[in-house]
Design a protein around this motif. Structure first.
Motif, PDB file in Angstrom:
ATOM      1  N   GLY A 237      51.708  34.783  30.865  1.00 15.95           N
ATOM      2  CA  GLY A 237      50.645  35.639  30.376  1.00 15.95           C
ATOM      3  C   GLY A 237      50.101  35.286  29.020  1.00 15.95           C
ATOM      4  N   ALA A 238      50.260  34.066  28.563  1.00 15.63           N
ATOM      5  CA  ALA A 238      49.744  33.737  27.240  1.00 15.63           C
ATOM      6  C   ALA A 238      48.852  32.510  27.324  1.00 15.63           C
ATOM      7  CB  ALA A 238      50.896  33.470  26.284  1.00 15.63           C
ATOM      8  N   VAL A 239      47.825  32.476  26.468  1.00 17.71           N
ATOM      9  CA  VAL A 239      46.938  31.318  26.433  1.00 17.71           C
ATOM     10  C   VAL A 239      47.610  30.225  25.618  1.00 17.71           C
ATOM     11  CG1 VAL A 239      44.691  30.461  25.731  1.00 17.71           C
ATOM     12  CG2 VAL A 239      44.921  32.782  26.618  1.00 17.71           C
ATOM     13  N   ASN A 240      47.891  29.101  26.249  1.00 19.73           N
ATOM     14  CA  ASN A 240      48.540  27.994  25.560  1.00 19.73           C
ATOM     15  C   ASN A 240      47.942  26.680  26.014  1.00 19.73           C
ATOM     16  OD1 ASN A 240      50.644  28.855  23.765  1.00 19.73           O
ATOM     17  ND2 ASN A 240      51.689  29.681  25.575  1.00 19.73           N
ATOM     18  N   ILE A 241      48.235  25.633  25.250  1.00 16.46           N
ATOM     19  CA  ILE A 241      47.826  24.298  25.683  1.00 16.46           C
ATOM     20  C   ILE A 241      48.594  23.983  26.978  1.00 16.46           C
ATOM     21  CG2 ILE A 241      49.588  23.027  24.360  1.00 16.46           C
ATOM     22  CD1 ILE A 241      47.285  21.061  23.658  1.00 16.46           C
ATOM     23  N   PRO A 242      47.898  23.466  28.012  1.00 14.87           N
ATOM     24  CA  PRO A 242      48.542  23.322  29.325  1.00 14.87           C
ATOM     25  C   PRO A 242      49.592  22.210  29.399  1.00 14.87           C
ATOM     26  CG  PRO A 242      46.274  22.540  29.416  1.00 14.87           C
ATOM     27  CD  PRO A 242      46.470  23.153  28.073  1.00 14.87           C
ATOM     28  N   LEU A 243      50.759  22.465  28.826  1.00 16.72           N
ATOM     29  CA  LEU A 243      51.905  21.570  28.988  1.00 16.72           C
ATOM     30  C   LEU A 243      52.798  22.156  30.080  1.00 16.72           C
ATOM     31  CD1 LEU A 243      52.675  20.787  25.257  1.00 16.72           C
ATOM     32  CD2 LEU A 243      51.620  19.273  26.947  1.00 16.72           C
ATOM     33  N   PRO A 244      53.610  21.315  30.738  1.00 20.01           N
ATOM     34  CA  PRO A 244      54.356  21.776  31.922  1.00 20.01           C
ATOM     35  C   PRO A 244      55.129  23.061  31.703  1.00 20.01           C
ATOM     36  CG  PRO A 244      54.671  19.433  31.597  1.00 20.01           C
ATOM     37  CD  PRO A 244      53.825  19.906  30.464  1.00 20.01           C
ATOM     38  N   PHE A 245      55.806  23.212  30.569  1.00 19.63           N
ATOM     39  CA  PHE A 245      56.678  24.369  30.406  1.00 19.63           C
ATOM     40  C   PHE A 245      56.071  25.456  29.524  1.00 19.63           C
ATOM     41  CE2 PHE A 245      59.657  21.414  32.222  1.00 19.63           C
ATOM     42  CZ  PHE A 245      60.397  22.248  33.066  1.00 19.63           C
ATOM     43  N   ASN A 246      54.752  25.373  29.290  1.00 15.78           N
ATOM     44  CA  ASN A 246      54.085  26.444  28.559  1.00 15.78           C
ATOM     45  C   ASN A 246      53.569  27.494  29.527  1.00 15.78           C
ATOM     46  OD1 ASN A 246      54.484  25.393  26.086  1.00 15.78           O
ATOM     47  ND2 ASN A 246      52.370  24.726  25.766  1.00 15.78           N
ATOM     48  N   SER A 247      53.606  28.737  29.110  1.00 15.18           N
ATOM     49  CA  SER A 247      52.932  29.749  29.898  1.00 15.18           C
ATOM     50  C   SER A 247      51.434  29.595  29.653  1.00 15.18           C
ATOM     51  CB  SER A 247      53.451  31.123  29.504  1.00 15.18           C
ATOM     52  OG  SER A 247      52.436  31.884  28.947  1.00 15.18           O
ATOM     53  N   VAL A 248      50.654  29.653  30.717  1.00 22.64           N
ATOM     54  CA  VAL A 248      49.220  29.364  30.578  1.00 22.64           C
ATOM     55  C   VAL A 248      48.371  30.426  31.255  1.00 22.64           C
ATOM     56  CG1 VAL A 248      49.420  26.862  30.417  1.00 22.64           C
ATOM     57  CG2 VAL A 248      49.257  27.947  32.663  1.00 22.64           C
ATOM     58  N   ARG A 249      47.123  30.450  30.861  1.00 26.82           N
ATOM     59  CA  ARG A 249      46.112  31.250  31.540  1.00 26.82           C
ATOM     60  C   ARG A 249      45.034  30.306  32.035  1.00 26.82           C
ATOM     61  NH1 ARG A 249      45.711  36.577  29.356  1.00 26.82           N
ATOM     62  NH2 ARG A 249      47.529  37.697  30.115  1.00 26.82           N
ATOM     63  N   THR A 250      44.602  30.495  33.282  1.00 28.33           N
ATOM     64  CA  THR A 250      43.482  29.701  33.788  1.00 28.33           C
ATOM     65  C   THR A 250      42.235  30.580  33.782  1.00 28.33           C
ATOM     66  OG1 THR A 250      43.789  30.372  36.065  1.00 28.33           O
ATOM     67  CG2 THR A 250      45.054  28.478  35.333  1.00 28.33           C
ATOM     68  N   LEU A 251      41.093  29.988  34.167  1.00 31.00           N
ATOM     69  CA  LEU A 251      39.842  30.754  34.196  1.00 31.00           C
ATOM     70  C   LEU A 251      39.997  32.001  35.046  1.00 31.00           C
ATOM     71  CD1 LEU A 251      37.418  27.736  34.637  1.00 31.00           C
ATOM     72  CD2 LEU A 251      37.522  29.213  32.637  1.00 31.00           C
ATOM     73  N   THR A 252      40.635  31.832  36.220  1.00 32.06           N
ATOM     74  CA  THR A 252      40.744  32.975  37.127  1.00 32.06           C
ATOM     75  C   THR A 252      41.739  34.006  36.604  1.00 32.06           C
ATOM     76  OG1 THR A 252      42.390  31.752  38.357  1.00 32.06           O
ATOM     77  CG2 THR A 252      40.159  31.702  39.214  1.00 32.06           C
ATOM     78  N   THR A 253      42.901  33.556  36.151  1.00 30.67           N
ATOM     79  CA  THR A 253      43.922  34.533  35.758  1.00 30.67           C
ATOM     80  C   THR A 253      43.524  35.263  34.480  1.00 30.67           C
ATOM     81  OG1 THR A 253      45.229  33.005  34.419  1.00 30.67           O
ATOM     82  CG2 THR A 253      45.709  33.082  36.758  1.00 30.67           C
ATOM     83  N   GLN A 254      42.722  34.592  33.647  1.00 34.54           N
ATOM     84  CA  GLN A 254      42.241  35.248  32.443  1.00 34.54           C
ATOM     85  C   GLN A 254      41.423  36.485  32.816  1.00 34.54           C
ATOM     86  OE1 GLN A 254      43.249  34.439  29.672  1.00 34.54           O
ATOM     87  NE2 GLN A 254      41.974  35.623  28.304  1.00 34.54           N
ATOM     88  N   ILE A 255      40.574  36.337  33.830  1.00 34.88           N
ATOM     89  CA  ILE A 255      39.755  37.476  34.268  1.00 34.88           C
ATOM     90  C   ILE A 255      40.647  38.548  34.889  1.00 34.88           C
ATOM     91  CG2 ILE A 255      37.903  38.194  35.806  1.00 34.88           C
ATOM     92  CD1 ILE A 255      36.881  35.276  35.663  1.00 34.88           C
ATOM     93  N   VAL A 256      41.540  38.129  35.791  1.00 35.38           N
ATOM     94  CA  VAL A 256      42.382  39.087  36.501  1.00 35.38           C
ATOM     95  C   VAL A 256      43.194  39.921  35.516  1.00 35.38           C
ATOM     96  CG1 VAL A 256      44.378  39.328  38.006  1.00 35.38           C
ATOM     97  CG2 VAL A 256      42.550  37.764  38.616  1.00 35.38           C
ATOM     98  N   SER A 257      43.760  39.267  34.492  1.00 36.71           N
ATOM     99  CA  SER A 257      44.704  40.028  33.689  1.00 36.71           C
ATOM    100  C   SER A 257      44.062  40.796  32.537  1.00 36.71           C
ATOM    101  CB  SER A 257      45.825  39.123  33.184  1.00 36.71           C
ATOM    102  OG  SER A 257      45.312  37.899  32.782  1.00 36.71           O
ATOM    103  N   GLU A 258      42.827  40.462  32.143  1.00 40.04           N
ATOM    104  CA  GLU A 258      42.275  41.174  30.992  1.00 40.04           C
ATOM    105  C   GLU A 258      41.066  42.039  31.298  1.00 40.04           C
ATOM    106  OE1 GLU A 258      41.881  38.727  27.530  1.00 40.04           O
ATOM    107  OE2 GLU A 258      43.951  38.041  27.667  1.00 40.04           O
ATOM    108  N   MET A 259      40.432  41.820  32.469  1.00 42.63           N
ATOM    109  CA  MET A 259      39.215  42.582  32.767  1.00 42.63           C
ATOM    110  C   MET A 259      39.496  44.086  32.827  1.00 42.63           C
ATOM    111  SD  MET A 259      36.078  42.352  33.077  1.00 42.63           S
ATOM    112  CE  MET A 259      35.307  40.844  33.562  1.00 42.63           C
ATOM    113  N   GLY A 260      40.728  44.439  33.196  1.00 47.01           N
ATOM    114  CA  GLY A 260      41.064  45.853  33.361  1.00 47.01           C
ATOM    115  C   GLY A 260      40.947  46.666  32.079  1.00 47.01           C
ATOM    116  N   TYR A 261      41.216  46.048  30.934  1.00 50.49           N
ATOM    117  CA  TYR A 261      41.201  46.839  29.704  1.00 50.49           C
ATOM    118  C   TYR A 261      40.217  46.337  28.660  1.00 50.49           C
ATOM    119  CZ  TYR A 261      44.119  43.140  27.675  1.00 50.49           C
ATOM    120  OH  TYR A 261      44.594  41.941  27.234  1.00 50.49           O
ATOM    121  N   ALA A 262      39.585  45.172  28.896  1.00 46.80           N
ATOM    122  CA  ALA A 262      38.713  44.597  27.871  1.00 46.80           C
ATOM    123  C   ALA A 262      37.464  45.452  27.677  1.00 46.80           C
ATOM    124  CB  ALA A 262      38.310  43.186  28.270  1.00 46.80           C
TER     125      ALA A 262
END
Lengths: 301, 287
Positions: A237-262
């Motif tokens: 659930g965090a925006v990070n540089i896309p390295l294998p073991f980093n938690s990342v947000r993609t274009l789609t998941t960014q919308i899914v997880s934040e549109m509800g409260y933004a």
């Protein structure tokens, strides 16, 4: 005009309206994505928004850079294609060239069912099976690295694996039908030159089915870019540089997880994220159209 | 020597192919078995017929089942006629030209748009612009656009398989075009239309991203007929939405796997059902 002629005219008119709805839908979607997606570009600045790498929408001095989000989508798609396509292609080769009728229908049926499984189920299984495995690796690899933020296994790698699995059915079914469409005299000619079955498949059949297989790959790219729920559940659930073991947000998941409260500008930026995704998808669609056209003019679909 | 190394190479490639096939099949079997093992213990009669309530101490998904059914009903009631009508226009009326190219391009484009985009559009247009808010109607309208290409394409395929002689015969007997479509073409294309419709229902059952910001997530059962009739205007979470929420924000994996079992049974049932259906009609047509 006779009563019959009026009925005929009305019927035709109604069918025409039904057919035109698809055009309206595409236009309306395009219109809305642009109208809602561009204001934030103006407000934040095109460069700061698209190439900024700090995402802090709720800070007192908010920053809306979505570069890492875009990169995560691209990296996730690229690697899932790299992993998924070879598996899919070899499975397609089996289905089209090697399987008997019975085994073929079992494997083919299994692939079809794989396509029917809802993405939330892929996500759930990813959470329960894949993430714990990743966490074990994470603990070993970053044991002495205090700068690493532990993610409990919800990372880019999990997302890539789930995506690679999810594109399999699409690529397999399209490749299988294009391999099956290759004329038998191509195989016969190759056999007659002394090639083995495997050589025939890889040197003669696959090259002839190239454009169809490419169509399948492009469809897979579209599917991977657009998948939302499954990777939202496994990628963290965090925006990070896309390295294998980093938690990342993609274009789609960014919308899914934040549109509800933004709200406010944050919400507008999420619309811009949607617009970026939409533009990527339109590019994929356009390539698909070209690939299909080329396939048809080559005589095999 | 050359032949030998060729053989070894062949066998390695063959082995790789079998491994890949194994992966594809094992994935399906693994997913099904895992979901059943984890989820079956949660599934019982009260799980299917009651609503989760702390007060009564019940855990159940009845509200989500009802929501899912209402969404399917509304979506299909509107999408099927439009999809079939569009297929009839493309196949029976339109002459090849610009309009047909544009319609077909639009249909292709729609089927390539990911569901999260449909969700965003539905939220902005049906929810906010037209004022339906988070409601089952907003969700249904969004899904109509999403399943339209599926229904159109299947109906078109079905219409294409009807021999030209059927049409010529009907017209030759003095039937008007509309009468011919109504009495000859639609009945003959029915198996294909039904297949498309069932596939669309499968898509709706499994859909989540397009519904999260359109239909919302309410899970209570409507009380009484009036409430049921008003339900389309209220928020309502489908099975997939509830499963997503159970697995993420609520952290209730027992319920999540229970719903996963229900979803899996529905989706696999639909898939195997349509397969049997197409097979059946293929056989009858050949006779």
């Amino acid at each position: 005009m006779s009563k019959k002629a009026i009925i005929e005219k009305t019927a035709k008119g109604i069918f025409l309206i039904c057919a035109v709805i698809a055009i309206f839908a595409v236009c309306a979607i395009t219109f809305y994505m642009f109208v809602k997606g561009t204001p934030a570009l103006k407000e934040v600045g095109v460069f700061d928004l698209l190439f900024g790498n700090v995402w802090k929408p709720t800070a007192s001095e908010p920053s809306y850079g979505i570069l890492y989000i875009i990169l995560a989508s691209l990296v996730g798609t690229a690697f899932s294609i790299l992993i998924g396509v070879p598996i899919a292609l070899l499975t397609a080769v089996f289905l089209s060239e090697m399987a008997g009728k019975k085994i073929g229908s079992i494997v083919g049926g299994a692939v079809e069912l794989l396509a029917a499984i809802p993405s939330v189920i892929y996500g759930l299984i990813g959470m329960m099976v894949l993430n714990p495995i990743m966490y074990k690796f994470e603990k070993i690899i970053f044991e002495n690295d205090s700068s690493h933020q532990f993610t409990a296994g919800a990372n880019m790698l999990s997302a890539i694996i789930v995506l690679a699995i999810m594109i399999l059915p699409t690529v397999i079914s399209v490749s299988t039908s294009s391999l099956k469409a290759v004329l038998d005299n191509i195989r016969a000619a190759s056999f007659a030159l002394g090639a083995t079955k495997i050589q025939t498949i890889f040197k003669a059949v696959i090259p002839s089915a190239k454009s169809g297989i490419l169509t399948g790959v492009v469809l897979g790219i579209g599917r991977a870019l657009g998948e939302a729920m499954a990777i939202n559940m496994v990628a963290g659930g965090a925006v990070n540089i896309p390295l294998p073991f980093n938690s990342v947000r993609t274009l789609t998941t960014q919308i899914v997880s934040e549109m509800g409260y933004a709200s406010g500008l944050h919400r507008q930026v999420l619309f811009t994220v949607g617009l970026v995704l939409f533009i990527f998808i339109m590019i994929v669609n356009f390539i698909l159209l070209k690939a299909r056209k080329r396939g048809e003019s080559n005589g095999n679909k | 020597m050359a032949i030998n190394s060729r053989k070894i190479k062949d066998n390695i490639v063959r082995g790789l192919i079998y491994i890949c096939v194994g992966i594809s099949v094992a994935l399906l079997v693994g997913i099904i078995v895992y979901v059943l093992v984890k989820g079956l213990p949660a599934v019982n009669w009260s799980f299917l017929t009651s609503v989760t309530s702390v007060l009564k101490g019940t855990v159940g998904i009845a509200g989500n089942i009802v929501n899912t059914l209402i969404i399917i009903l509304i979506t299909m009631l509107i999408a099927t006629p439009i999809g079939v009508g569009s297929a009839i226009f493309l196949n029976e009326y339109a002459k090849p030209g610009k309009l047909v190219t544009i319609i077909e391009f639009a249909t292709e484009t729609l089927s390539g748009i990911p569901s999260i985009i449909f969700g965003l559009f539905g939220m902005m247009f049906f929810g906010e612009k037209l004022g339906f808010g988070y409601s089952i109607l907003t969700g249904s309208f969004t899904l109509i656009i999403m399943v339209l290409p599926l229904i159109t394409r299947n109906s078109q395929e079905a219409l294409k398989t009807i021999p030209k002689s059927y049409r010529d015969g009907a017209i030759g007997l003095g039937s008007g075009k509309w009468h011919m479509i109504r009495t000859i073409l639609i009945p003959s294309a029915m198996p294909g239309i039904i297949t498309g419709a069932i596939l669309a229902i499968g898509r709706i059952v499994g859909e989540s991203a397009a519904l999260l910001f359109t239909a919302g997530s309410a899970k209570l059962l409507p009380k009484g007929l009036e409430a049921l009739l008003d339900k389309p205007f209220q928020s309502g979470g489908t099975l997939t939405i509830q499963m997503y929420l159970s697995a993420t924000s609520e952290g209730d994996f027992v319920t999540a796997f229970g719903i996963a079992v229900v979803l899996l049974v529905i989706v696999l049932g639909i898939n195997l059902g349509t397969k049997a259906l197409t097979k059946h009609f293929d056989v009858t047509r050949k006779d």
